[in-house]
Enzyme design. Structure first.
Site, PDB file in Angstrom:
ATOM      1  N   HIS A  93       0.851  -1.203   0.000  1.00 57.63           N
ATOM      2  CA  HIS A  93       0.000   0.000   0.000  1.00 57.63           C
ATOM      3  C   HIS A  93       0.876   1.238   0.000  1.00 57.63           C
ATOM      4  CE1 HIS A  93       0.515   0.990   4.352  1.00 57.63           C
ATOM      5  NE2 HIS A  93       0.489  -0.315   4.550  1.00 57.63           N
ATOM      6  N   ASP A  95      -0.486   4.389   0.792  1.00 58.59           N
ATOM      7  CA  ASP A  95      -0.923   5.380   1.769  1.00 58.59           C
ATOM      8  C   ASP A  95      -0.161   5.167   3.075  1.00 58.59           C
ATOM      9  OD1 ASP A  95      -2.567   2.953   2.274  1.00 58.59           O
ATOM     10  OD2 ASP A  95      -3.448   4.180   3.859  1.00 58.59           O
ATOM     11  N   ASP A 126       6.581   1.027   5.930  1.00 62.38           N
ATOM     12  CA  ASP A 126       5.149   0.709   5.960  1.00 62.38           C
ATOM     13  C   ASP A 126       4.372   1.690   5.081  1.00 62.38           C
ATOM     14  OD1 ASP A 126       2.683  -0.323   6.741  1.00 62.38           O
ATOM     15  OD2 ASP A 126       2.590   0.896   8.547  1.00 62.38           O
ATOM     16  N   GLU A 159      -5.169   1.649   3.168  1.00 65.41           N
ATOM     17  CA  GLU A 159      -5.014   0.582   4.158  1.00 65.41           C
ATOM     18  C   GLU A 159      -4.935   1.138   5.571  1.00 65.41           C
ATOM     19  OE1 GLU A 159      -3.120  -2.260   6.844  1.00 65.41           O
ATOM     20  OE2 GLU A 159      -2.310  -0.322   6.206  1.00 65.41           O
ATOM     21  N   GLU A 160      -4.214   2.223   5.760  1.00 66.92           N
ATOM     22  CA  GLU A 160      -4.014   2.755   7.093  1.00 66.92           C
ATOM     23  C   GLU A 160      -5.303   3.307   7.701  1.00 66.92           C
ATOM     24  OE1 GLU A 160      -1.532   2.036   8.623  1.00 66.92           O
ATOM     25  OE2 GLU A 160       0.286   2.105   7.413  1.00 66.92           O
ATOM     26  N   HIS A 426       4.412   3.739  12.217  1.00 62.93           N
ATOM     27  CA  HIS A 426       3.323   4.498  12.840  1.00 62.93           C
ATOM     28  C   HIS A 426       3.830   5.495  13.881  1.00 62.93           C
ATOM     29  CE1 HIS A 426      -0.279   1.660  11.746  1.00 62.93           C
ATOM     30  NE2 HIS A 426       0.666   1.642  10.820  1.00 62.93           N
TER      31      HIS A 426
END
Length: 455
Positions: A93, A95, A126, A159-160, A426
């Site tokens: 992903h 995003d 990520d 996705e996030e 994150h």
């Protein structure tokens, strides 16, 4: 698989690393947070266009930017393989999570920066790095005889956020992502240098809870002590979600699961999580129980007056966003119902409470005895000499996994990636190890070759 067969792949990937760094820098530069309340949608659209161009440059066919039901865009492409070869779907992903406090970053979050042997930037691990990993693996194969399988690539754009755009699109177009094996490039090794596949993912549900007590804020000197404070009520509600030892407690939701796989020593976890000296861990059971086998609640946001500029007022309204991770074996829809009922039941003083669902995804459990895992074990052992493939859980969520498992029950699903503990995904100062990117790209290329040979 022999060392003679492995060496050209590894040498090719090594030669491609400068290009990979430049491409990752371009992709990281897009602030592609899929939340229009925080960042303009144009950033995500530009990132999607970049991914589509990268696939076209690698001779992918049917490249398309897909408008999905949640308003985000996913990118699809297909690279045909030899006649009769199996088809492998590669997922990543583009995003990313918001950068949180930009002041907490040592370097700009959307500018890939090398420091102490790692590449820093939001999405570096990520999961923009996951897309670059896929490209490296395919380029290495093309330079050494060709890609031996048919390849589909899907790169998600939300996705996030967990808003389910790609899941709904896949359900409406079930033929699009059909494959014999699916490689999800959004997980990672247990730690740097230890090749790991992820066997399970917790699901997730997110809700917003709002508490209202007054028609408007009141002077705390004139009314405080009798007027019901909405912020205090909300704090009581949120506190009810934890037992005295910090364990998650949602009425009716089981929280006694046990993890039987790879052990995670508490001292190692404290170091990985950067727990301050003297601060205890929360919950009971071994660390694996708490991370991979039990539900976990987190208050991820709260609306209340900031300290700077605060006035002496009784608050009339307060709001929080609550995330609940749901382990395999539990149903996310039922967990959402129980969480909602718990929040409503524990709101004090007759305050008005409303709970709004934001998004959810089911937990996932992989079959690690399947043939594709045998091929992956061989590939990882070649890419990481002297190491054997480990199997671990991951407390995070990838909602698409269950959608793909339901749509294609015969497909094998493997989870690999670049998000080892030092990556700090994150969080501020997210980074990727270029050595891990290189080795995992070699492993994925070797896996595709091994899988084709076994098929």
């Amino acid at each position: 698989m022999t060392a003679r067969a492995t060496r050209p792949i590894a040498e090719t990937v090594a030669s491609l690393m400068p290009r990979a760094k430049a491409e990752l820098a371009e992709l990281v530069a897009f602030p592609s947070v899929a939340d229009p309340a925080q960042y303009p949608p144009s950033a995500c659209e530009a990132a999607a266009a970049w991914v589509a161009d990268a696939l076209r440059a690698e001779d992918f066919q049917d490249v398309a930017v897909l408008d999905t039901p949640d308003g985000s865009q996913s990118v699809y492409g297909y690279l045909p393989g030899p006649e009769g070869a199996p088809t492998v779907l590669l997922y990543a992903h583009y995003d990313v999570q918001p950068p949180l406090d930009p002041a907490g970053w040592h370097t700009p979050p959307f500018e890939l920066t090398e420091r102490d042997g790692r590449w820093y930037g939001r999405g570096a691990a990520d999961c923009k790095g996951g897309f670059i990993m896929h490209l490296l693996a395919l380029r290495a194969l093309k330079a050494n005889g060709g890609v031996p399988v048919g390849v589909k690539v899907i790169v998600e754009g939300s996705e996030e956020q967990g808003t389910g755009g790609l899941e709904r699109y896949a359900e409406a177009h079930p033929e699009l992502l059909a494959a014999d094996t699916i490689v999800i490039g959004d997980a990672g090794n247990f730690r740097v240098g230890l090749p790991t596949v992820t066997s399970c993912l917790r699901g997730m549900t997110t809700v917003r809870v709002r508490v209202d007590t007054l028609e408007g804020n009141l002077h705390s000197g004139l009314f405080g002590g009798a007027a019901p404070d909405a912020l205090a009520a909300l704090i009581r509600v949120l506190d009810s979600l934890r037992a005295e030892d910090g364990s998650t407690r949602v009425d009716g939701l089981a929280a006694d699961g046990e993890w039987t796989g790879l052990r995670y020593p508490e001292d190692d976890f404290r170091k990985d999580a950067r727990v301050l000296d003297g601060v205890g861990l929360i919950g009971d059971g071994v660390v694996g129980d708490r991370l991979w086998a039990r539900p976990a609640v987190t208050v991820v946001g709260i609306d209340c007056p900031p300290v700077v500029g605060a006035t002496p007022s009784v608050q009339s309204s307060a709001r929080a966003q609550v995330s609940l991770r749901v382990p395999p074996g539990q149903d996310t829809a039922e967990a959402t119902r129980l969480l909602t009922a718990h929040l409503e039941a524990h709101t004090p003083w007759g305050a008005r409470v409303s709970v709004e669902p934001v998004g959810q995804g089911q937990p996932f459990q992989a079959d690690t005895t399947s043939p594709a895992y045998t091929s992956m074990a061989a590939a990882l052992a070649e890419a990481y000499p002297g190491q054997e493939m480990q199997v671990a859980g991951m407390g995070g969520s990838i909602p698409l996994c269950n959608t793909l498992a339901a749509l294609y029950p015969q497909a094998e699903i493997l989870l690999i990636g670049l998000s080892e503990p030092e990556a700090q995904i994150h969080a501020v100062n997210e980074s990727v190890s270029p050595e891990e990117l290189e080795r995992m790209s070699v492993a994925e290329a070797l896996f595709l070759a091994e899988y084709a040979a076994q098929a």
